[in-house]
Design a protein around this motif. Structure first.
Motif, PDB file in Angstrom:
ATOM      1  N   ALA A 113       1.168  -0.855  -0.060  1.00 40.00           N
ATOM      2  CA  ALA A 113      -0.304   0.085  -0.176  1.00 40.00           C
ATOM      3  C   ALA A 113       1.369   1.152   0.165  1.00 40.00           C
ATOM      4  CB  ALA A 113      -0.846  -0.085   0.827  1.00 40.00           C
ATOM      5  N   VAL A 114       0.493   2.203  -1.071  1.00 37.59           N
ATOM      6  CA  VAL A 114       1.227   3.394  -0.819  1.00 37.59           C
ATOM      7  C   VAL A 114       0.721   4.693  -0.154  1.00 37.59           C
ATOM      8  CG1 VAL A 114       2.147   4.764  -2.673  1.00 37.59           C
ATOM      9  CG2 VAL A 114       2.339   2.939  -3.263  1.00 37.59           C
ATOM     10  N   ALA A 115      -0.851   5.039  -0.357  1.00 36.68           N
ATOM     11  CA  ALA A 115      -0.648   5.957   0.249  1.00 36.68           C
ATOM     12  C   ALA A 115      -2.061   5.430   0.764  1.00 36.68           C
ATOM     13  CB  ALA A 115      -1.203   7.098  -0.612  1.00 36.68           C
ATOM     14  N   TYR A 116      -3.274   5.877   1.647  1.00 40.42           N
ATOM     15  CA  TYR A 116      -4.473   5.864   1.671  1.00 40.42           C
ATOM     16  C   TYR A 116      -4.951   7.231   1.845  1.00 40.42           C
ATOM     17  CZ  TYR A 116      -9.363   4.539   4.041  1.00 40.42           C
ATOM     18  OH  TYR A 116     -10.399   4.643   4.526  1.00 40.42           O
ATOM     19  N   GLN A 232      -2.361  12.265  -8.957  1.00 41.35           N
ATOM     20  CA  GLN A 232      -0.135  12.357  -8.974  1.00 41.35           C
ATOM     21  C   GLN A 232      -0.076  10.845  -8.374  1.00 41.35           C
ATOM     22  OE1 GLN A 232       0.859  15.943  -8.086  1.00 41.35           O
ATOM     23  NE2 GLN A 232       3.077  15.639  -7.629  1.00 41.35           N
ATOM     24  N   ILE A 233      -0.717  10.581  -7.424  1.00 44.50           N
ATOM     25  CA  ILE A 233       0.649   9.461  -6.369  1.00 44.50           C
ATOM     26  C   ILE A 233       0.202   8.017  -7.517  1.00 44.50           C
ATOM     27  CG2 ILE A 233       0.028   7.297  -4.986  1.00 44.50           C
ATOM     28  CD1 ILE A 233      -0.871  10.306  -2.873  1.00 44.50           C
ATOM     29  N   ALA A 234      -0.758   8.135  -8.280  1.00 42.89           N
ATOM     30  CA  ALA A 234      -1.198   6.695  -8.936  1.00 42.89           C
ATOM     31  C   ALA A 234      -0.496   7.002 -10.215  1.00 42.89           C
ATOM     32  CB  ALA A 234      -2.185   6.885  -8.780  1.00 42.89           C
ATOM     33  N   VAL A 238       7.875   8.870  -9.905  1.00 39.81           N
ATOM     34  CA  VAL A 238       8.963   8.246  -8.622  1.00 39.81           C
ATOM     35  C   VAL A 238       7.613   8.631  -7.827  1.00 39.81           C
ATOM     36  CG1 VAL A 238      10.256   9.424  -6.986  1.00 39.81           C
ATOM     37  CG2 VAL A 238      10.626   9.132 -10.138  1.00 39.81           C
ATOM     38  N   LEU A 239       7.017   8.397  -6.546  1.00 29.62           N
ATOM     39  CA  LEU A 239       6.575   8.585  -6.137  1.00 29.62           C
ATOM     40  C   LEU A 239       6.253  10.220  -5.419  1.00 29.62           C
ATOM     41  CD1 LEU A 239       5.016   5.579  -3.411  1.00 29.62           C
ATOM     42  CD2 LEU A 239       4.196   6.694  -5.271  1.00 29.62           C
TER      43      LEU A 239
END
Length: 255
Positions: A113-116, A232-234, A238-239
Motif C-alpha cells: 500500500a502506497v497511500a490512504y 498524482q500518487i497513482a 516516482v512517488l
C-alpha cells in the motif's frame, strides 16, 4: 454550607444482537505497478446507526470521483498504480469494516500500500478547510491547496499529525503505517474545541447537507483536491513523497 453528597443509581439494560457489516470494494488496475495500491476510503450508511447524514458527503464525493475517472478510462487512460475504492460498513460502531478488512490483508498492505486517502465525513461545516497529511505527503497537499483553495474558506497550514485523522483511516495509519491524506471542511468552533468524544455513539441532530453546502461547492472542492492527490500518487513514475519532512517530523517530536 456543607455540600450535600448524593448517590445516583444507574440501571443499564442492553440487548445483544448480531448485525451484518458489509464493505464494498472495487479497483482500477494499474499498468506498470499493479501490485502497488492507493486506497480511497469512504463509508456508507447502516440502517441501525445514529450517524444521520454523516455518510452522505463521503458517498457523494467518492461516487463523483469514480464517475469522473471512468470518463478518462473510456478514453484509454490507466493509472500506473492500482487505485482501490473502499466504502466501509460499521464505521459508527468502532470502524469495524475497515479494521477487519485491514487485518485480513495486513501483510499485503504493509508491503504494497502506497497511500490512504480518507473521505471520512468530509463536510462537517462550511467555515474552514482543514487538511491533514502524514509528513511525507505534506508538500503535495500544500501544492494542491495553493491552486485549488476555495474562495469561501480560509486555508490554514497543513496539520501533519496523522493521529488526528478520525474514522476508518485509524487502522491504516496507526497499525499499518500507511501515509494518509484527508481534506475536510469544518467550523472554526469545532476546530478549537475538544474532539476526543467526536466518535462516541450517541444520537445527535444531523446537520443536513442542504444547510451546510446547499450548492455543493464544498463537496466539489474536496473532490477536486482529493482527486488530484490520488491521480498524482497513482500516475507519477516516482512517488511524490518528501523524505525531508519525515525527518523534520521526527526531529520536532523529540524536542
Amino acid at each position: 454550607m456543607a455540600k450535600e453528597k448524593r448517590t445516583v443509581h444507574l440501571q443499564i439494560q442492553t440487548e445483544t444482537t448480531f448485525k451484518t457489516v458489509t464493505n464494498v470494494v472495487g479497483y482500477l488496475k494499474g499498468l506498470t505497478s499493479p501490485d502497488r495500491y492507493i486506497i480511497v476510503g469512504s463509508n456508507h450508511h447502516a440502517g441501525y446507526s445514529y450517524n444521520g447524514q454523516d455518510w452522505a458527503s463521503s458517498t457523494a464525493i467518492i461516487t463523483a470521483f469514480i464517475r469522473a475517472l471512468m470518463l478518462r478510462v473510456k478514453k484509454g487512460w490507466r493509472p500506473e498504480r492500482t487505485i482501490v475504492f473502499c466504502s466501509w460498513g460499521g464505521t459508527t460502531w468502532g470502524n469495524i469494516g475497515s479494521y477487519e478488512w485491514g487485518e485480513d490483508f495486513a501483510r499485503i498492505l504493509q508491503k504494497n500500500a502506497v497511500a490512504y486517502i480518507s473521505l471520512h465525513s468530509p463536510v462537517r461545516g462550511n467555515t474552514s478547510l482543514h487538511p491533514v497529511a502524514s509528513p511525507s505527503l505534506q508538500q503535495l497537499v500544500l501544492e494542491k491547496i495553493k491552486f485549488n483553495c476555495s474562495r469561501r474558506a480560509q486555508c490554514p497550514a497543513v496539520n501533519v499529525s496523522a493521529i488526528q485523522i478520525q474514522g476508518d483511516a485509524d487502522y491504516f495509519i496507526n497499525h499499518l503505517g500507511i501515509p494518509t491524506v484527508q481534506f475536510a471542511y469544518e467550523d472554526l468552533k469545532a476546530l478549537e474545541g475538544p474532539s476526543f468524544l467526536s466518535e462516541a455513539i450517541f444520537p445527535k441532530h444531523a446537520t443536513k447537507i442542504e444547510e451546510v453546502d446547499p450548492s455543493f461547492n464544498l463537496h466539489e472542492a474536496v473532490t477536486k483536491l482529493s482527486g488530484e492527490v490520488i491521480l498524482q500518487i497513482a500516475s507519477e513514475p516516482v512517488l511524490p513523497f518528501n523524505a525531508l519532512d519525515i525527518a523534520l517530523g521526527v526531529q520536532n517530536s523529540l524536542k
